[in-house]
Design an enzyme around this catalytic site. Sequence first.
Site, PDB file in Angstrom:
ATOM      1  N   GLU A 139      -5.118   4.431   5.692  1.00  0.00           N
ATOM      2  CA  GLU A 139      -4.717   4.176   4.311  1.00  0.00           C
ATOM      3  C   GLU A 139      -5.096   5.350   3.405  1.00  0.00           C
ATOM      4  O   GLU A 139      -4.302   5.766   2.569  1.00  0.00           O
ATOM      5  CB  GLU A 139      -5.368   2.881   3.833  1.00  0.00           C
ATOM      6  CG  GLU A 139      -4.842   2.442   2.492  1.00  0.00           C
ATOM      7  CD  GLU A 139      -5.765   1.489   1.793  1.00  0.00           C
ATOM      8  OE1 GLU A 139      -6.809   1.937   1.296  1.00  0.00           O
ATOM      9  OE2 GLU A 139      -5.427   0.298   1.743  1.00  0.00           O
TER      10      GLU A 139
ATOM     11  N   SER B  98     -10.893  -0.018   2.956  1.00  0.00           N
ATOM     12  CA  SER B  98     -10.144  -0.172   4.207  1.00  0.00           C
ATOM     13  C   SER B  98      -9.686   1.196   4.680  1.00  0.00           C
ATOM     14  O   SER B  98      -9.011   1.908   3.925  1.00  0.00           O
ATOM     15  CB  SER B  98      -8.901  -1.033   3.988  1.00  0.00           C
ATOM     16  OG  SER B  98      -9.236  -2.322   3.579  1.00  0.00           O
TER      17      SER B  98
ATOM     18  N   ARG C 258       0.820  -1.223   0.000  1.00  0.00           N
ATOM     19  CA  ARG C 258       0.000   0.000   0.000  1.00  0.00           C
ATOM     20  C   ARG C 258       0.856   1.277   0.000  1.00  0.00           C
ATOM     21  O   ARG C 258       0.495   2.285   0.598  1.00  0.00           O
ATOM     22  CB  ARG C 258      -0.923   0.033   1.221  1.00  0.00           C
ATOM     23  CG  ARG C 258      -2.073  -0.938   1.181  1.00  0.00           C
ATOM     24  CD  ARG C 258      -3.014  -0.685   0.013  1.00  0.00           C
ATOM     25  NE  ARG C 258      -4.238  -1.461   0.139  1.00  0.00           N
ATOM     26  CZ  ARG C 258      -4.376  -2.735  -0.201  1.00  0.00           C
ATOM     27  NH1 ARG C 258      -3.351  -3.388  -0.727  1.00  0.00           N
ATOM     28  NH2 ARG C 258      -5.528  -3.361  -0.036  1.00  0.00           N
TER      29      ARG C 258
HETATM   30  N1  EPU Z   1     -11.675  -9.774  10.185  1.00  0.00           N
HETATM   31  C1  EPU Z   1     -12.250  -9.538  11.410  1.00  0.00           C
HETATM   32  N2  EPU Z   1     -13.354  -8.732  11.461  1.00  0.00           N
HETATM   33  C2  EPU Z   1     -13.892  -8.167  10.359  1.00  0.00           C
HETATM   34  C3  EPU Z   1     -13.307  -8.430   9.105  1.00  0.00           C
HETATM   35  C4  EPU Z   1     -12.179  -9.230   9.039  1.00  0.00           C
HETATM   36  O1  EPU Z   1     -11.784 -10.028  12.425  1.00  0.00           O
HETATM   37  O2  EPU Z   1     -14.887  -7.442  10.481  1.00  0.00           O
HETATM   38  C5  EPU Z   1     -10.449 -10.599  10.148  1.00  0.00           C
HETATM   39  C6  EPU Z   1     -10.692 -12.004   9.725  1.00  0.00           C
HETATM   40  O3  EPU Z   1      -9.961 -12.845  10.557  1.00  0.00           O
HETATM   41  C7  EPU Z   1     -10.167 -12.081   8.322  1.00  0.00           C
HETATM   42  C8  EPU Z   1      -9.048 -11.052   8.360  1.00  0.00           C
HETATM   43  O4  EPU Z   1      -9.524 -10.051   9.250  1.00  0.00           O
HETATM   44  O5  EPU Z   1      -9.684 -13.347   8.030  1.00  0.00           O
HETATM   45  C9  EPU Z   1      -8.724 -10.437   7.021  1.00  0.00           C
HETATM   46  O6  EPU Z   1      -9.922  -9.878   6.449  1.00  0.00           O
HETATM   47  P1  EPU Z   1     -10.061  -9.641   4.870  1.00  0.00           P
HETATM   48  O7  EPU Z   1      -9.823 -10.927   4.133  1.00  0.00           O
HETATM   49  O8  EPU Z   1     -11.331  -8.931   4.611  1.00  0.00           O
HETATM   50  O9  EPU Z   1      -8.817  -8.746   4.506  1.00  0.00           O
HETATM   51  P2  EPU Z   1      -8.278  -7.395   5.164  1.00  0.00           P
HETATM   52  O10 EPU Z   1      -6.851  -7.659   5.548  1.00  0.00           O
HETATM   53  O11 EPU Z   1      -9.166  -6.865   6.191  1.00  0.00           O
HETATM   54  C10 EPU Z   1      -7.257  -6.541   2.910  1.00  0.00           C
HETATM   55  C11 EPU Z   1      -7.220  -5.267   2.127  1.00  0.00           C
HETATM   56  C12 EPU Z   1      -8.516  -5.085   1.340  1.00  0.00           C
HETATM   57  C13 EPU Z   1      -8.672  -6.283   0.410  1.00  0.00           C
HETATM   58  C14 EPU Z   1      -8.686  -7.572   1.260  1.00  0.00           C
HETATM   59  C15 EPU Z   1      -8.700  -8.814   0.391  1.00  0.00           C
HETATM   60  C16 EPU Z   1      -5.794  -3.751   3.376  1.00  0.00           C
HETATM   61  C17 EPU Z   1      -5.728  -2.518   4.231  1.00  0.00           C
HETATM   62  N3  EPU Z   1      -7.016  -4.132   3.016  1.00  0.00           N
HETATM   63  O12 EPU Z   1      -8.283  -6.409   3.881  1.00  0.00           O
HETATM   64  O13 EPU Z   1      -8.376  -3.915   0.542  1.00  0.00           O
HETATM   65  O14 EPU Z   1      -9.857  -6.198  -0.350  1.00  0.00           O
HETATM   66  O15 EPU Z   1      -7.467  -7.638   2.048  1.00  0.00           O
HETATM   67  O16 EPU Z   1      -7.468  -8.980  -0.189  1.00  0.00           O
HETATM   68  O17 EPU Z   1      -4.756  -4.316   3.050  1.00  0.00           O
HETATM   69  C18 EPU Z   1      -8.746  -1.553   0.558  1.00  0.00           C
HETATM   70  O18 EPU Z   1      -7.515  -1.428   0.545  1.00  0.00           O
HETATM   71  O19 EPU Z   1      -9.519  -0.569   0.539  1.00  0.00           O
HETATM   72  C19 EPU Z   1      -9.313  -2.906   0.616  1.00  0.00           C
HETATM   73  C20 EPU Z   1     -10.623  -3.130   0.727  1.00  0.00           C
END
Ligand code: EPU
Length: 342
Positions: free
Chosen positions: A334, A237, A164
């Site tokens: 972000e 995010s 990012r």
């Molecule tokens: N989780 C929670 N609570 C929640 C949501 C998620 O505990 O409400 C935990 C779960 O354990 C889950 C983990 O967080 O397994 C990861 O969640 P997710 O797969 O949704 O991925 P993220 O790390 O939260 C990142 C990116 C997203 C991207 C997703 C999928 C960043 C800051 N965000 O989110 O990007 O779509 O991975 O690859 O790296 C963005 O940048 O705007 C964005 C949406």
Amino acid sequence: MSSPGFTALPDQPLANSFALPARACCLYQVDDVDALPEALRQAGSTALMLGGGSNLLFVTEQIDSAVQVLDKRIEMSENHGERISITASAGVIWHAFVMHCLAAGAYGLENLALIPGTVGAAPIQNIGAYGVEVMDLIEQVQVHDRHSGQTRWWSHAECGFSYRDSAFKADPQRYAVLRVKFRLWRQPRLQLAYAGLDTELARAGIRTPTPQDVAAAVIRIRQRKLPDPQRIGNAGSFFKNPIVPQSKADALRAQYPNLPVFPAGQSDFGKLSAAWLIDQCGWKGKRQGDAGVSAEHALVLVNHGAARGSELLALAREIAASVATRFGVAIEPEPRLIGAHW
Ligand code: EPU
């Protein structure tokens, strides 16, 4: 006022996916990206470069001038064996570009379907999702340096990409992206390792997915997990996943066995899930006036209607403080803050 390649419009609203009130005394709309350096010069050194407005938090509601590229040209250029080069102007809508490439038989971007924003904004924060980062597919970026007045193509290495982040993000007022040259694949090279993507394909009964199947699965997951900015203001995010020394990740894991830890791409560091940390602090679905945390995903701040940017920022600071107190981890926004520093 109109000059070749761009138009200056007085007192314009600035569209942003948080649906916050914001106006510019003058908005320069650039139809021909080659006129961007001149538009930026006329707009002045403090003019804000706008992409799709999907990764900004307007804390200030009035700015002097803004510049927006509307040029949407895509050129399918060269074929090099198994690769294909495609050049797109900064104003191309990101999701439309992903779909255009898929239809043209140029693969690699399918995991990045439905990300809001424009091609010009994509390299700045190195957008990523479901196991792919855009830096994996970028060959060169054409950049105007507002300090030196030079416009030239930057190599992949010069762009300084990381999670990012990029060399451009370090000084977003200085660099303006004109075009991005992508290096895609002529044969599918699917990235299916991200947990949830394989499950989604299996759920649809697909055993040997095509790139189109992967894009469709990504679109379904995003629609299910992330609030739609057309219905409720948000910037995806709000926080980056924090990268911490592996020893810190291990110590937290010992205390909280369910804490998700991902590879950080650097040895001796781990990437924690900011969503999980925020969720554990009880923020999911919470609301302070019209500023809130999405009930669908703890990492997404939402505007329930009439929130001000300053209220969303105050909520973000409270969230970060509670994560720091409970877990000893600093989380950072972000999106770019306009009119405030973190
Ligand atoms: N989780 C929670 N609570 C929640 C949501 C998620 O505990 O409400 C935990 C779960 O354990 C889950 C983990 O967080 O397994 C990861 O969640 P997710 O797969 O949704 O991925 P993220 O790390 O939260 C990142 C990116 C997203 C991207 C997703 C999928 C960043 C800051 N965000 O989110 O990007 O779509 O991975 O690859 O790296 C963005 O940048 O705007 C964005 C949406």
